[in-house]
Design a protein around this motif. Structure first.
Motif, short mmCIF file in Angstrom:
data_model
loop_
_atom_site.label_atom_id
_atom_site.label_comp_id
_atom_site.label_asym_id
_atom_site.label_seq_id
_atom_site.Cartn_x
_atom_site.Cartn_y
_atom_site.Cartn_z
N HIS A 129 27.83 17.82 13.75
CA HIS A 129 27.84 19.26 13.99
C HIS A 129 27.89 19.52 15.49
O HIS A 129 26.87 19.47 16.17
CB HIS A 129 26.61 19.90 13.36
N ALA A 178 21.35 28.76 13.99
CA ALA A 178 20.37 27.71 13.68
C ALA A 178 20.21 27.56 12.17
O ALA A 178 20.02 26.45 11.67
CB ALA A 178 19.02 28.05 14.33
N ALA A 188 22.95 25.33 11.04
CA ALA A 188 22.70 23.94 11.45
C ALA A 188 21.73 23.27 10.49
O ALA A 188 21.93 22.13 10.07
CB ALA A 188 22.17 23.90 12.88
N PHE A 226 23.64 16.03 15.20
CA PHE A 226 23.73 17.32 15.88
C PHE A 226 23.74 17.09 17.38
O PHE A 226 22.90 16.35 17.91
CB PHE A 226 22.54 18.22 15.51
N SER A 267 22.97 18.45 20.98
CA SER A 267 22.21 19.44 21.73
C SER A 267 22.53 19.29 23.21
O SER A 267 23.56 18.70 23.57
CB SER A 267 20.71 19.28 21.44
N LYS A 291 19.90 26.20 21.44
CA LYS A 291 20.02 24.79 21.04
C LYS A 291 18.68 24.24 20.56
O LYS A 291 18.62 23.44 19.62
CB LYS A 291 20.56 23.96 22.20
N CYS A 316 18.18 25.33 17.06
CA CYS A 316 19.00 24.51 16.16
C CYS A 316 18.35 23.15 15.93
O CYS A 316 18.33 22.66 14.79
CB CYS A 316 20.40 24.34 16.73
N GLU A 317 17.84 22.54 17.00
CA GLU A 317 17.13 21.26 16.84
C GLU A 317 16.00 21.40 15.83
O GLU A 317 15.83 20.55 14.93
CB GLU A 317 16.56 20.80 18.18
N VAL A 355 17.26 21.70 12.26
CA VAL A 355 17.76 20.42 11.77
C VAL A 355 16.60 19.50 11.40
O VAL A 355 16.62 18.83 10.35
CB VAL A 355 18.67 19.77 12.83
#
Length: 245
Positions: free
Chosen positions: A57, A63, A66, A78, A80, A109, A112-113, A116
């Motif tokens: 991704h 997010a 993701a 992913f 970042s 970001k 999103c982390e 995930v």
């Protein structure tokens, strides 16, 4: 291996796709015009029909998306960014350091982390720095410095900044290795991690390597050891591609 790579209209994802195809993998993208990522039922049906072995991704999306993608495939990567870290406290920034970004992109970001990590038991998160490439558009250091020279008549480069940066082809190769042999966790991919080139040094070396007639002006207005460290990065150092001037 059949790999879904998001962001194929972007900067780094096409280089990853090139590397994957050269290694014998099949690459597919996500056509958002055909499959709306906000339509979860349609997205789930489409993704299920693709029978992918891995998802990388790299595209820009929420997010929520993701996390949803991470929940759909056990081999999930992913990308970042170093921008999840500020310049205070200064780096180099380790994989275990607390993220503290105050800018919108870095916070996005980081969100999103988190999504995930909540959605998948074994995700791979790869943080990267400023990418270098001869031709790819987007956030590309070489082309950005070209623009600075055209706009300002010089390239103003801080000698107090040690940037996280890598050549795009090297980053793509490292990402592909993480897809082929997943190592769950957070990875820092930075070709400057060990050698600690200053930004003005990188600019001068790029000018020599690519035949640019930039006028590089060093300053110290921005101070940051931005390097990404911790764990095996799998990236060659900058000196494998550049010569200090």
């Amino acid at each position: 291996m059949r790999i879904l790579i998001t962001g194929l209209n972007g900067t780094l994802a096409p280089r990853l796709a090139e590397a994957a195809r050269a290694a014998g993998h099949e690459v597919i993208g996500w056509d958002r015009k055909a499959v709306d990522i906000e339509n979860e039922a349609l997205s789930a049906a489409w993704l299920s029909a693709q029978s992918v072995d891995a998802i990388a991704h790299l595209g820009m999306a929420s997010a929520r998306f993701a996390g949803w993608l991470a929940s759909r495939c056990p081999n999930f990567l992913f990308t970042s960014t170093v921008m999840v870290f500020e310049n205070e406290p200064d780096g180099p920034h380790d994989v275990a350091d607390a993220r503290n970004s105050s800018n919108d992109y870095g916070r996005y970001k980081a969100e999103c982390e988190d999504a995930v990590l909540l959605a998948s038991e074994r995700p791979v998160i790869a943080r990267i720095g400023w990418q270098i490439d001869e031709s790819r558009p987007g956030n590309n250091m070489l082309l950005t410095l070209d623009e600075w020279q055209r706009r300002d008549g010089c390239v103003k480069a801080s000698s107090a900044w040690t940037p996280a940066c890598s050549f795009m082809a090297d980053t793509a190769a490292a990402l592909l290795r993480l897809i082929e042999r997943p190592l769950p966790g957070v990875h820092h991919l930075d070709s400057n991690a060990d050698e600690a080139w200053r930004f003005d040094e990188v600019a001068r070396a790029l000018a020599a390597r690519f035949g640019r007639d930039w006028r590089v002006e060093a300053h110290q207005d921005y101070r940051h050891d931005q390097r990404l460290v911790g764990g095996p990065s799998g990236l060659p150092p900058l000196s494998a591609r550049l010569t200090r001037q």
